[in-house]
Design a protein around this motif. Structure first.
Motif, PDB file in Angstrom:
ATOM      1  N   VAL A 101       0.839  -1.197   0.000  1.00 39.69           N
ATOM      2  CA  VAL A 101       0.000   0.000   0.000  1.00 39.69           C
ATOM      3  C   VAL A 101       0.876   1.250   0.000  1.00 39.69           C
ATOM      4  N   LYS A 102       1.902   1.241   0.832  1.00 39.03           N
ATOM      5  CA  LYS A 102       2.806   2.393   0.908  1.00 39.03           C
ATOM      6  C   LYS A 102       3.474   2.660  -0.437  1.00 39.03           C
ATOM      7  N   THR A 103       3.870   1.595  -1.127  1.00 35.40           N
ATOM      8  CA  THR A 103       4.491   1.736  -2.445  1.00 35.40           C
ATOM      9  C   THR A 103       3.514   2.353  -3.442  1.00 35.40           C
ATOM     10  N   HIS A 104       2.272   1.858  -3.429  1.00 30.83           N
ATOM     11  CA  HIS A 104       1.268   2.404  -4.341  1.00 30.83           C
ATOM     12  C   HIS A 104       0.999   3.880  -4.051  1.00 30.83           C
ATOM     13  N   MET A 105       0.911   4.233  -2.759  1.00 34.13           N
ATOM     14  CA  MET A 105       0.659   5.632  -2.415  1.00 34.13           C
ATOM     15  C   MET A 105       1.806   6.526  -2.866  1.00 34.13           C
TER      16      MET A 105
END
Length: 237
Positions: A203-207
């Motif tokens: 999720v952090k990577t996508h954000m």
């Protein structure tokens, strides 16, 4: 916190001695947080950050010598850290100026000690936060700025417009749009991961990719962007 974990290193600045002492006591009582030092104004906060290199800096906005907003600009121009603004005032101009200066969080002093400590952890992890009382103000101000910027700028999408049909987020992959839609509900990375069945780090990577593609500074701006364009998922149960 285990023995091998390093506590989060914090610097505090506030021109009210009792408030400053109280904030330091609250945060030092947390096993995973260490207050490196305190400052009574923005200028001394800038100097203290240069000496101590903290993970997070908590700044009052209205301070003598140098305001918290100006101190944020100077700190972030020279150091890799995160800034949380702490204030008594629910002023939209303070909120917008703080975000433009690069602050990752905006918290009212009416927050509980638990909320303050958790906010520090959230910002230190690379996420951004906004006092719930100010969310509506941010969304409204962002929409007004878009509408007043003239033709050629994105306009607010209709509430029933699907994420996939919103041309303003065309650079985003479907998964990135999904993550942005969940973030617009105010969910943390771990909560988004649970809803989308992916890991919090994913999720952090996508954000991070969402922010880069949309040329946004932080997660708070991403939330405002999502609401402007109708990119909001169904509310969690």
């Amino acid at each position: 916190m285990t023995q091998n974990e390093v506590p989060l290193r914090i610097v505090l600045a506030d021109d009210e001695p009792l408030m400053l002492a109280g904030l330091a006591a609250i945060l030092n009582a947390q096993p995973d947080i260490e207050v490196l030092g305190t400052a009574p104004n923005g200028q001394q906060a800038v100097e203290l950050v240069a000496r101590t290199q903290p993970d997070v800096v908590c700044l009052d906005i209205e301070m003598p010598v140098m305001s918290g907003i100006q101190a944020t600009r100077e700190i972030l121009s020279a150091h890799e850290t995160q800034v949380v603004m702490l204030t008594t005032f629910r002023r939209e101009d303070y909120l917008m100026d703080s975000l433009k200066a690069g602050a990752s969080g905006f918290l009212l002093k009416t927050a509980t000690p638990e909320q303050l400590a958790e906010s520090i952890r959230t910002v230190a992890s690379g996420e951004a936060l906004l006092a719930p009382e100010m969310t509506r103000s941010l969304i409204r101000r962002s929409m007004e700025e878009d509408q007043s910027s003239g033709p050629g700028r994105p306009t607010q999408a209709s509430p029933d417009q699907s994420v996939g049909r919103d041309s303003t987020v065309e650079p985003l992959s479907q998964r990135e749009r999904d993550v942005l839609a969940q973030a617009a509900l105010g969910l943390s990375n771990s909560e988004i991961g649970e809803r989308l069945f992916i890991g919090a780090e994913t999720v952090k990577t996508h954000m991070s990719r969402v922010l880069a593609k949309l040329q946004l500074r932080n997660r708070v701006q991403a939330v405002a962007y999502a609401h402007r364009h109708g990119i909001v998922a169904d509310s969690p149960d």
